[in-house]
Design an enzyme around this catalytic site. Structure first.
Site, PDB file in Angstrom:
ATOM      1  CG  HIS A 114      -4.287   6.745   2.898  1.00 20.01           C
ATOM      2  ND1 HIS A 114      -4.177   5.606   2.151  1.00 20.01           N
ATOM      3  CD2 HIS A 114      -5.418   6.615   3.613  1.00 20.01           C
ATOM      4  CE1 HIS A 114      -5.198   4.818   2.405  1.00 20.01           C
ATOM      5  NE2 HIS A 114      -5.966   5.400   3.291  1.00 20.01           N
ATOM      6  CG  HIS A 172      -6.202  -2.218   2.725  1.00 25.16           C
ATOM      7  ND1 HIS A 172      -6.095  -3.191   3.675  1.00 25.16           N
ATOM      8  CD2 HIS A 172      -5.987  -1.060   3.377  1.00 25.16           C
ATOM      9  CE1 HIS A 172      -5.841  -2.635   4.851  1.00 25.16           C
ATOM     10  NE2 HIS A 172      -5.779  -1.349   4.693  1.00 25.16           N
TER      11      HIS A 172
END
Lengths: 960, 267
Positions: free
Chosen positions: A228, A295
């Protein structure tokens, strides 16, 4: 201390909209035995006040004097109702309760102190309901397991949330004697998501230091090295085989997406791929920045909270870009499973797509609207491969001063954390979002869900803008993935950092030093402040009740030093932390699939097919979603998401005017078509770029100031065939950016979007590339919209229609994929875009719409019903390829780079001379009669439908 | 002519302050945007201004109910200076959340009597959700200084709690009789109708209220979002362009212009 309980009910005669909406959800779940639902608000207040004050509280604050009434204590079950089931939903201990905070402040305004306030919701279900139905309703509709507990029946209160204080205990982990398997096992046990090679690199580092790591050091490394945060896969070296031909990339991203930007070297690009958002010039004084984030995992577990914190998080990116921007627009794009899926077909551990969609939309709505940022552009895409891995893309555009686009933190600057407090929420979010999920993740990773509170972020934004204007800080960044660990670690990467973790303000007691450091609690920003500015900046924050705390300082020794109550808990070299991640080499493989075109019999007319495509999930009106977003706050809207004579046609792109005193605007759009990726991700990516650019051009965007953003959402890229599709799309990004001279300015990836079901099968998402785009408009008064305007105006198609039905919606309604994926001609496509842009700037075009999903027929239908005027079209005027003789191909082919434009007859000559040497032709004209008719070469109507039928087909799908 | 001074009140969660300030400036006022904490610290500062606007947003997250916490703060800290402000003949405007605050603080429809809070309130839309859409409004009174009598105006709403309800029919009759109803939602032809013409289910299609003096106005729609031609949702169509030629003032600006003109004339 006395514990007061208040229950607030709707007075008889006033509608209980929450109860009704719960009832509707219960019916949707297929439970018909519930006859009615009553909802109530519950307040649990611990305080030393008397009955009189309690009465005042109920009357003046907690209950509305007209439409609500209050009970002190527990209300009896409603009289005369034999079958009533009570369910109370309480927040889990430690979860932020903003309403409780507001009530505490309001009671203090009334002159009374309270010790503690908690809130809950109470539901009374009437009807003959079994225990298992009650549990299903509680779990699937009323409460979210991640953050809430249900109390069923009229039992005891849930335990008070007071937590024990934390006592320092420094934890060392022993790496020295572990072999490869044991290292991997340790990584797994601690949820580090580090692989064996990475664990060995860490082992080697500590062997050289001659000591063992502390837990917080290992966590810091895991956060910093997570997929990430560092995009290991996209930056790895790749050996790729494309249909047998070998290609090598030393660094995939640098040699594709980045390379195009570097090569184009546009002087209007101010800061690209380096800060929290990409920054480009707006006018002489201002710049604009744009960031789009995903998300996905949090939204899969908790659609409402995940999406809310998704938008909340991406808003902090522009706020933390350069010296900080003011957000002026949001975008959101979602991918879901099809919402009519049967409950029994949903894998264990997965939420129903309809619930996911409703939750995600509500989450974005509540956070974005509360922030006062208009949500102006978006799209929703449906495919069953998104069932277990829904995708939630949130974007934010900010306006900033051109001379404040860079940060400058210096050693001896104080590190200040501003905004919300730190809690246990969101721990391991960064690492969690980098791995695959399984049916058990709901329970294992519930702590990874973050809890958002838009109002905390809004008031933080208000004061940060004031502090920025006053020039009181040297650098700013947001606490996103990895929390303080990433924010402070990155800001101090070239300097050095000392932090005293016990100084970080906490939501509640009990957090250990590692939790404080890696918590992804929302609504926090980190700033670097010169000691002499501390007093002035604190005053700005204090004046509007925003908490700010000095937690440490920047140094010059390039070390990360963390202490808790004076004891050192971490001492790491910044260089190892930021540059120590091993470089990967990966294998990628692409083989063109062997596909064939279907043989669909030709028909006399295609009315049914057109109506069916208009009603299909991807094409149908998203008005149900769009209206829930405030798209006009800030007063900057010019072209709204819905347009036309009844304000309900589908705009191609949004236009905003971000400065009150200037008519300069920004056009914002997106492009995405995952179905094409099933044929070839290269053409999918180019189609996405072409579509995003077409949308900008259609509203009047400049063709020479287009900036692009990429968001790659892919499956498990350790599989060479998956990485192969990604590399193919990345190559297309390079080719597209160069051809359109439109640089990428920011990007993000989310990999491993795969789900392992309890039977061991895996669902991987389809390769999904979202292209977001923005451009400038010199004069917003010249923007145009897509709705057809006036009878007798002429309609032209610019751009060639080819035999390209592969991956089209026409094939989709026949259950086929096909082979002829729409391609992009990299020479003509940019030329068409430029000429249309010029024609709009010259005032020659009164409406403009691109052909995308559903092709020419859908685009004409949309223009007609949005404008409330008829269209008479004739396919003889359609510019088309030699392979395009079939009528259905002409109507529904999804060839790229095609625009339909409406021209006043007197402007014909000027427009025609502008289109010289381009494929263009007159397709028809606008008529008074409210009918869309499309005639074939022989003069026979192949489409003839009235506007009401067309519009109704388009609107009925999401008429929720 | 003295410079008209307006104050736009900010508070935690208020988010329409900038465009409201801009609209007032377009109307010719000198505007300050001030946080409520500063006014509570220095209540006398209100005396410098002749117009106070409570803008839209989500004050304190609309916790408990829309506008409730800010209304509570005003009742306990600012009711006297606000009372004086109104009694001095000055103007108060509440838009969307600001309207909710004025109603919940008892400033609208009545004159700060606790009784009116028990008769009128604003609650959840019938649809159960937030909605952004454009609505037509017709004035119902000639006494409200903000309103151009007889002019139908077109403005956007953007709210989840905009449904005006009264305690009973007697309260509603009193609102009508005392000319408290400022605007009603109507369709393009000026007629009342159901959803979505009346977007939230308000009783009698009420969109805004004024007090007995006509110097306090609260409304759910956003006049500050229709102060330039290109904010109209159909500005790019011929019919709007033609209409805009005839009628130079945008619908939203009429409210701000009237307020500033009233102060210029009376102060």
């Amino acid at each position: 201390m006395r514990q007061w309980r208040f229950e607030i009910f709707n007075r008889a005669g006033f509608s209980d909209v929450h109860g009704s909406s719960v009832l509707e959800d219960i019916r949707e779940l297929g439970i018909s035995s519930v006859e009615a639902v009553q909802s109530a608000k519950v307040f649990l207040i611990e305080a030393e006040f008397d009955e009189d004050f309690a009465g005042r509280l109920g009357k003046e604050l907690l209950a509305d004097p007209v439409c609500e009434e209050y009970y002190i204590g527990r209300s009896a079950a409603p009289a005369g109702l034999a079958k009533a089931t009570l369910i109370e939903v309480h927040l889990k201990s430690g979860v932020t309760d903003p309403v409780a905070e507001s009530v505490t402040a309001a009671i203090s305004d009334m002159g009374m102190a309270v010790n503690n306030v908690r809130t809950a919701r109470k539901y009374i279900l009437l009807g003959d309901i079994s225990q298992s139905q009650t549990e299903t309703i509680a779990r699937k509709i009323l409460a979210n397991d991640c953050i809430e507990d249900c109390v069923i029946g009229n039992e005891a209160e849930p335990p008070s949330p007071h937590l024990k204080p934390y006592e320092l205990q420094i934890v060392h982990l022993s790496l020295r004697n572990l072999n490869e398997d044991e290292l991997t096992a340790l990584s797994k046990e601690k949820d580090l998501f580090l692989n064996a090679v990475e664990m060995q690199a860490i082992q080697k580092y500590y062997a050289e230091l001659g000591r063992e790591p502390t837990d917080i050091e290992l966590e810091s490394i895991a956060q910093t090295w997570s997929e990430h945060c560092v995009h290991k896969t996209l930056k790895s070296s790749v050996d790729m085989s494309i249909d047998g031909e070998q290609v090598h990339f030393d660094n995939l991203l640098k040699e594709t997406v980045f390379k195009a930007t570097k090569q184009l070297n546009k002087n209007w690009c101010i800061s690209v791929f380096s800060d929290n958002a990409g920054v480009v010039e707006f006018d002489e004084d201002s710049a604009i920045c744009f960031k789009v984030e995903t998300h996905n995992r949090p939204s899969a577990l908790d659609p409402y909270g995940g999406a809310a914190t998704g938008i909340g998080g991406v808003i902090r990116d522009p706020m933390g870009t350069g010296m900080g921007a003011r957000p002026v627009a949001n975008t959101d794009i979602f991918c879901f499973g099809e919402p009519d899926k049967k409950l029994e077909d949903i894998p264990k551990g997965v939420l129903h797509p309809r619930r996911v969609m409703k939750g995600v939309v509500s989450g974005v709505r509540d956070y974005g609207n509360r922030m006062g940022i208009p949500t102006v552009n978006g799209a929703i895409y449906f495919d069953d491969r998104y069932l277990a891995n829904p995708l939630v893309f949130c974007g934010d555009i900010g306006l900033m001063d051109k001379d404040k686009c860079f940060k400058n933190p210096q050693s001896s600057n104080l590190i200040i954390v501003v905004g919300g407090r730190t809690g246990r929420d969101g721990i391991h979010g960064a690492t969690f979002s980098s791995g695959q999920i399984t049916h058990e993740y709901e329970t294992i990773f519930s702590h990874a869900v973050q809890i958002g509170n838009a109002i905390t972020e809004k008031k933080m934004l208000d004061v940060l803008l004031q502090a920025n204007l006053a020039g009181l800080y040297e650098a700013i960044t947001d606490c996103g993935a990895g929390g303080l660990s990433s924010a402070v670690g990155e800001m101090g990467a070239e300097l050095g950092v000392e932090v005293d973790l016990e100084k970080v303000p906490l939501k509640y007691a009990g957090l250990n030093y590692t939790e404080i450091w890696i918590s992804e609690a929302q609504e926090r920003m980190v700033i670097a402040v010169r000691p002499e500015n501390l007093k002035a900046i604190k005053k700005i924050f204090d004046d509007e009740n925003v908490e700010s705390t000095v937690i440490g300082k920047f140094t010059d020794d390039k070390k990360l030093i963390l202490r808790y109550n004076g004891q050192e808990v971490a001492n790491l070299d910044m260089d190892f932390l930021h540059n120590g991640v091993p470089k990967y080499s990966r294998k990628a493989h692409w083989k063109s699939p062997e596909l064939a075109e279907p043989n669909i019999p030709e028909k006399d007319d295609y009315n049914d097919q057109l109506l069916q495509i208009l009603s299909s999930y991807n094409v149908a009106s998203k008005e149900w979603v769009i209206r829930q977003y405030d798209h006009e706050v800030q007063g900057n809207s010019v072209v709204k998401p819905l347009t036309g004579v009844n304000n309900d046609g589908p705009s191609d792109a949004a236009v905003i005017k971000p400065k009150f005193n200037s008519d300069k605007g920004i056009a914002i759009s997106c492009g995405m078509n995952p179905l094409y990726g099933d044929i070839d991700p290269y053409w999918m990516a180019l189609a996405g770029i072409d579509e995003a650019i077409r949308n900008l051009i259609c509203v009047g965007g400049r063709a020479d100031r287009i900036a692009l953003l990429d968001n790659f959402c892919w499956g498990d890229c350790t599989k060479p065939e998956t990485l192969g599709t990604l590399a193919r799309a990345a190559q297309a990004c390079y080719d597209g950016a160069i051809a359109f001279e439109s640089p990428f300015i920011s990007g993000k990836d989310s990999l491993n979007n795969e789900f392992t079901c309890d039977d061991g099968t895996t669902i991987a998402i389809c390769a999904t590339l979202l292209i977001s785009a923005m451009s400038l408009i010199d004069d917003i008064n010249k923007s145009v919209t897509m709705d057809a305007k006036k009878a007798a105006n002429l309609l032209f198609v610019v751009g060639e229609t080819k035999n390209e039905l592969g991956g089209s919606h026409y094939y989709k309604i026949h259950g086929r994929l096909g082979a002829n994926v729409p391609k992009v001609n990299l020479e003509t496509a940019p030329e068409i875009a430029k000429r249309i842009s010029t024609a709009i700037a010259d005032g020659l075009i009164v409406s403009c719409h691109d052909c995308s999903e559903g092709g020419l027929a859908v685009a004409l239908a949309e223009m007609a019903f949005a404008g409330g005027v008829g269209i008479e079209a004739d396919l003889r005027g359609l510019p088309k390829g030699n392979d395009c003789s079939r009528i259905d191909t002409q109507l529904f082919s999804e060839s790229n780079s095609r625009y339909i434009v409406e021209i006043e007859p007197e402007n014909y000559d000027a427009f025609a001379s502008l289109c010289l040497n381009l494929p263009f032709g007159q397709i028809g004209k606008v008529t008074e009669e409210k009918i869309l008719s499309i005639k074939a070469q022989d003069g026979k109507a192949v489409i003839e439908l009235d506007l009401d039928s067309l519009k109704q087909a388009w609107q009925k799908t999401f008429n929720w | 002519m003295a410079q008209v001074k307006a104050i736009v009140l900010r508070a935690t969660g208020i988010n329409c302050d900038m465009e409201t300030q801009y609209a007032l400036e377009l109307a010719g006022a000198e505007v300050q945007s001030v946080h409520i904490n500063r006014i509570i610290e220095d209540k006398a500062m209100l005396e410098k201004f002749q117009i106070i606007v409570f803008p839209g947003g989500f004050s304190y997250g609309d916790d408990v109910a829309a506008g409730k916490i800010l209304a509570n703060q005003i009742i306990h800290h600012l009711s006297e200076p606000l009372r004086k402000f109104i009694d001095d003949g000055k103007l108060v405007l509440g838009i969307c959340n600001g309207f909710q605050v004025l109603v919940k603080a008892g400033i609208l429809p009545g004159n700060n009597s606790t009784k009116c809070q028990e008769e009128v309130t604003i609650t959840y839309n019938d649809s159960g959700k937030f909605e952004d859409r454009w609505v037509y409004l017709v004035p119902q009174t000639k006494k409200c200084v903000f309103i151009e009598p007889g002019r139908k105006i077109y403005l956007p709403i953007a709210h989840g709690e905009g449904k005006i309800v009264t305690k009973d029919t007697a309260s509603l009759e009193k609102l009508k009789a005392d000319e408290h109803i400022a605007f009603k939602y109507v369709n393009e032809n000026g007629e009342e109708a159901g959803y979505p013409v009346n977007p939230n289910g308000s009783v009698d299609s009420i969109a805004g209220l004024t007090d007995t003096t006509g110097r306090v106005l609260g409304l759910m729609p956003h006049p500050e979002r229709h102060v330039r031609l290109t904010q109209h949702p159909r500005w790019s169509r011929y019919e709007s362009r033609a209409a805009n030629h005839e009628q130079r003032t945008t619908d939203g600006m009429t409210i701000f212009d009237n307020a500033v003109k009233y102060i210029q004339k009376n102060f």
